[in-house]
Design a protein around this motif. Structure first.
Motif, PDB file in Angstrom:
ATOM      1  N   MET B   1     140.697  -1.525 172.677  1.00 37.02           N
ATOM      2  CA  MET B   1     141.514  -0.811 171.703  1.00 37.02           C
ATOM      3  C   MET B   1     141.609   0.666 172.084  1.00 37.02           C
ATOM      4  N   THR B   2     142.821   1.216 172.030  1.00 38.34           N
ATOM      5  CA  THR B   2     142.966   2.638 172.329  1.00 38.34           C
ATOM      6  C   THR B   2     142.952   3.421 171.034  1.00 38.34           C
ATOM      7  N   VAL B   3     142.537   4.650 171.102  1.00 33.77           N
ATOM      8  CA  VAL B   3     142.556   5.498 169.913  1.00 33.77           C
ATOM      9  C   VAL B   3     143.371   6.743 170.207  1.00 33.77           C
ATOM     10  N   ARG B   4     143.977   7.269 169.178  1.00 35.19           N
ATOM     11  CA  ARG B   4     144.716   8.512 169.337  1.00 35.19           C
ATOM     12  C   ARG B   4     143.731   9.666 169.439  1.00 35.19           C
ATOM     13  N   SER B   5     144.111  10.677 170.202  1.00 33.23           N
ATOM     14  CA  SER B   5     143.184  11.771 170.451  1.00 33.23           C
ATOM     15  C   SER B   5     142.924  12.579 169.184  1.00 33.23           C
ATOM     16  N   ARG B   6     141.659  12.972 169.014  1.00 37.46           N
ATOM     17  CA  ARG B   6     141.261  13.801 167.888  1.00 37.46           C
ATOM     18  C   ARG B   6     141.615  15.256 168.174  1.00 37.46           C
ATOM     19  N   PRO B   7     141.917  16.037 167.142  1.00 40.68           N
ATOM     20  CA  PRO B   7     142.178  17.456 167.395  1.00 40.68           C
ATOM     21  C   PRO B   7     140.884  18.177 167.764  1.00 40.68           C
ATOM     22  N   LEU B   8     140.923  18.951 168.845  1.00 40.75           N
ATOM     23  CA  LEU B   8     139.759  19.730 169.257  1.00 40.75           C
ATOM     24  C   LEU B   8     140.073  21.210 169.047  1.00 40.75           C
ATOM     25  N   SER B   9     139.126  21.936 168.462  1.00 43.79           N
ATOM     26  CA  SER B   9     139.345  23.366 168.283  1.00 43.79           C
ATOM     27  C   SER B   9     138.369  24.125 169.155  1.00 43.79           C
ATOM     28  N   PRO B  10     138.724  25.322 169.591  1.00 47.59           N
ATOM     29  CA  PRO B  10     137.812  26.091 170.462  1.00 47.59           C
ATOM     30  C   PRO B  10     136.730  26.792 169.655  1.00 47.59           C
ATOM     31  N   HIS B  11     136.079  25.999 168.745  1.00 44.32           N
ATOM     32  CA  HIS B  11     135.153  26.631 167.800  1.00 44.32           C
ATOM     33  C   HIS B  11     133.960  27.301 168.469  1.00 44.32           C
ATOM     34  N   LEU B  12     133.496  26.728 169.597  1.00 45.21           N
ATOM     35  CA  LEU B  12     132.288  27.283 170.224  1.00 45.21           C
ATOM     36  C   LEU B  12     132.533  28.698 170.737  1.00 45.21           C
ATOM     37  N   GLN B  13     133.786  28.942 171.191  1.00 46.10           N
ATOM     38  CA  GLN B  13     134.088  30.267 171.744  1.00 46.10           C
ATOM     39  C   GLN B  13     134.485  31.259 170.653  1.00 46.10           C
ATOM     40  N   VAL B  14     134.938  30.729 169.495  1.00 48.89           N
ATOM     41  CA  VAL B  14     135.552  31.595 168.500  1.00 48.89           C
ATOM     42  C   VAL B  14     134.563  31.998 167.407  1.00 48.89           C
ATOM     43  N   TYR B  15     133.807  31.007 166.905  1.00 48.89           N
ATOM     44  CA  TYR B  15     133.014  31.296 165.717  1.00 48.89           C
ATOM     45  C   TYR B  15     131.608  31.766 166.076  1.00 48.89           C
ATOM     46  N   ARG B  16     131.047  32.513 165.152  1.00 49.85           N
ATOM     47  CA  ARG B  16     129.669  32.978 165.294  1.00 49.85           C
ATOM     48  C   ARG B  16     128.746  31.759 165.181  1.00 49.85           C
ATOM     49  N   TRP B  17     127.644  31.786 165.947  1.00 50.89           N
ATOM     50  CA  TRP B  17     126.714  30.652 165.983  1.00 50.89           C
ATOM     51  C   TRP B  17     126.019  30.496 164.641  1.00 50.89           C
ATOM     52  N   THR B  18     126.055  29.277 164.070  1.00 52.97           N
ATOM     53  CA  THR B  18     125.384  29.065 162.785  1.00 52.97           C
ATOM     54  C   THR B  18     124.342  27.958 162.934  1.00 52.97           C
ATOM     55  N   ILE B  19     123.389  27.923 161.988  1.00 55.77           N
ATOM     56  CA  ILE B  19     122.323  26.919 162.047  1.00 55.77           C
ATOM     57  C   ILE B  19     122.891  25.522 161.795  1.00 55.77           C
ATOM     58  N   THR B  20     123.907  25.430 160.901  1.00 54.60           N
ATOM     59  CA  THR B  20     124.489  24.113 160.634  1.00 54.60           C
ATOM     60  C   THR B  20     125.220  23.578 161.867  1.00 54.60           C
ATOM     61  N   MET B  21     125.881  24.502 162.598  1.00 58.93           N
ATOM     62  CA  MET B  21     126.563  24.111 163.831  1.00 58.93           C
ATOM     63  C   MET B  21     125.530  23.622 164.859  1.00 58.93           C
ATOM     64  N   THR B  22     124.421  24.356 164.940  1.00 56.07           N
ATOM     65  CA  THR B  22     123.361  23.981 165.883  1.00 56.07           C
ATOM     66  C   THR B  22     122.806  22.598 165.555  1.00 56.07           C
ATOM     67  N   MET B  23     122.585  22.329 164.257  1.00 57.88           N
ATOM     68  CA  MET B  23     122.034  21.025 163.864  1.00 57.88           C
ATOM     69  C   MET B  23     123.026  19.906 164.127  1.00 57.88           C
ATOM     70  N   SER B  24     124.329  20.208 163.966  1.00 58.00           N
ATOM     71  CA  SER B  24     125.357  19.204 164.248  1.00 58.00           C
ATOM     72  C   SER B  24     125.324  18.834 165.726  1.00 58.00           C
ATOM     73  N   ILE B  25     125.233  19.858 166.584  1.00 56.22           N
ATOM     74  CA  ILE B  25     125.182  19.618 168.034  1.00 56.22           C
ATOM     75  C   ILE B  25     123.894  18.877 168.392  1.00 56.22           C
ATOM     76  N   LEU B  26     122.758  19.306 167.768  1.00 57.76           N
ATOM     77  CA  LEU B  26     121.478  18.658 168.064  1.00 57.76           C
ATOM     78  C   LEU B  26     121.478  17.200 167.607  1.00 57.76           C
ATOM     79  N   HIS B  27     122.179  16.905 166.499  1.00 51.77           N
ATOM     80  CA  HIS B  27     122.222  15.521 166.023  1.00 51.77           C
ATOM     81  C   HIS B  27     122.901  14.635 167.061  1.00 51.77           C
ATOM     82  N   ARG B  28     123.996  15.141 167.612  1.00 53.60           N
ATOM     83  CA  ARG B  28     124.706  14.380 168.643  1.00 53.60           C
ATOM     84  C   ARG B  28     123.862  14.316 169.927  1.00 53.60           C
ATOM     85  N   ALA B  29     123.260  15.428 170.308  1.00 59.06           N
ATOM     86  CA  ALA B  29     122.467  15.464 171.542  1.00 59.06           C
ATOM     87  C   ALA B  29     121.261  14.533 171.447  1.00 59.06           C
ATOM     88  N   THR B  30     120.546  14.564 170.296  1.00 59.07           N
ATOM     89  CA  THR B  30     119.390  13.685 170.152  1.00 59.07           C
ATOM     90  C   THR B  30     119.834  12.226 170.071  1.00 59.07           C
TER      91      THR B  30
END
Lengths: 130, 128
Positions: B1-30
């Protein structure tokens, strides 16, 4: 390879749909239910590893070979692989599309089946044949 | 099954680093780490089913300083991902999403994962 150009208008439109609505809901629920069950898996894993880390085969057979421990471990391991496949699908959907996505998804499925098969066969060997 | 591409935003380059963002990335990484970490569990089970010789090999590798380091990291990764999942269960009930609450949950997640990992290894490895 993108099948659809994502423009500002597409993102801003609340009626935009990404992926399969029915399948995505099913996958969401699967992920929540299997994730909750995985807590039981981690507790059993902790028990098994604490009892058996570094131990010899007779000890492994005595603990995992006990059907009351081995069989739940095998079932929970299969549920873990379902959670793994579903979770990596989420990641793959974000970064790959079209045929590349399908290829990675197939590798994902094969890896999860391999983990489940080797794990379950090994546990069943310990339970039924020592 | 193919899926349509999800919208990607350049959030890592644009937004200030937050703890919630870090935990979101760590959840995926772990999650990805746990995905491949299952090989360690299945290799151990397969070696035990195979025979004493393969089991000795696995026990030697896992018992080495490098093996212990990897298993310590794997323990933390599993615990962190489990706590992250529990956090998602809380959010599913529309609780803890307000400003301040979500940062508190994110910090609780990372602190509890480190503390729990140290408790598990202290109780069952270092003091055992």
């Amino acid at each position: 390879m993108r099948e659809q150009v994502i423009t500002r208008d597409v993102v801003a439109n609340p009626k935009s749909v990404y992926g399969d609505k029915k399948a995505s809901t099913r996958q969401f629920i699967t992920q929540r239910v299997s994730g909750a069950i995985n807590i039981a898996f981690l507790l059993l894993l902790l028990f098994v590893v604490v009892r058996l880390a570094g131990q010899d085969r007779p000890d492994m057979v005595a603990v995992i070979g006990n059907g009351w421990i081995g069989l739940p471990l095998a079932v929970l391991l299969v549920i873990v692989t379902i959670h793994m496949r579903n979770g990596l699908r989420d990641t793959l959907e974000d970064y790959f599309h079209g045929r590349t996505y399908s290829l990675y998804m197939m590798l994902n499925t094969m890896f999860c089946i391999a983990i489940a098969a080797v794990g379950v066969i090994s546990i069943l060997k310990l339970v039924f044949w020592g | 099954m193919t899926v349509r591409s999800r919208p990607l935003s350049p959030h890592l380059q644009v937004y200030r680093w937050t703890i919630t963002m870090t935990m979101s990335i760590l959840h995926r990484a772990t999650g990805i780490a746990n995905y491949f970490g299952t090989v360690l569990l299945v290799a151990w089970l397969a070696a035990a089913a195979w025979g004493q010789q393969p089991l000795n090999l696995v026990n030697d590798i896992y018992g080495s300083w490098f093996g212990q380091l990897v298993l310590f990291g794997f323990t933390w990764s599993l615990i962190h991902h489990m706590l992250g999942g529990l956090r998602h269960f809380v959010w599913d009930f529309i609780i803890g999403m307000e400003a301040g609450q979500r940062e508190m949950l994110a910090w609780a997640n990372v602190i509890a994962s480190v503390v729990l990992t140290l408790v598990v290894w202290t109780l069952f490895v270092w003091m055992a």
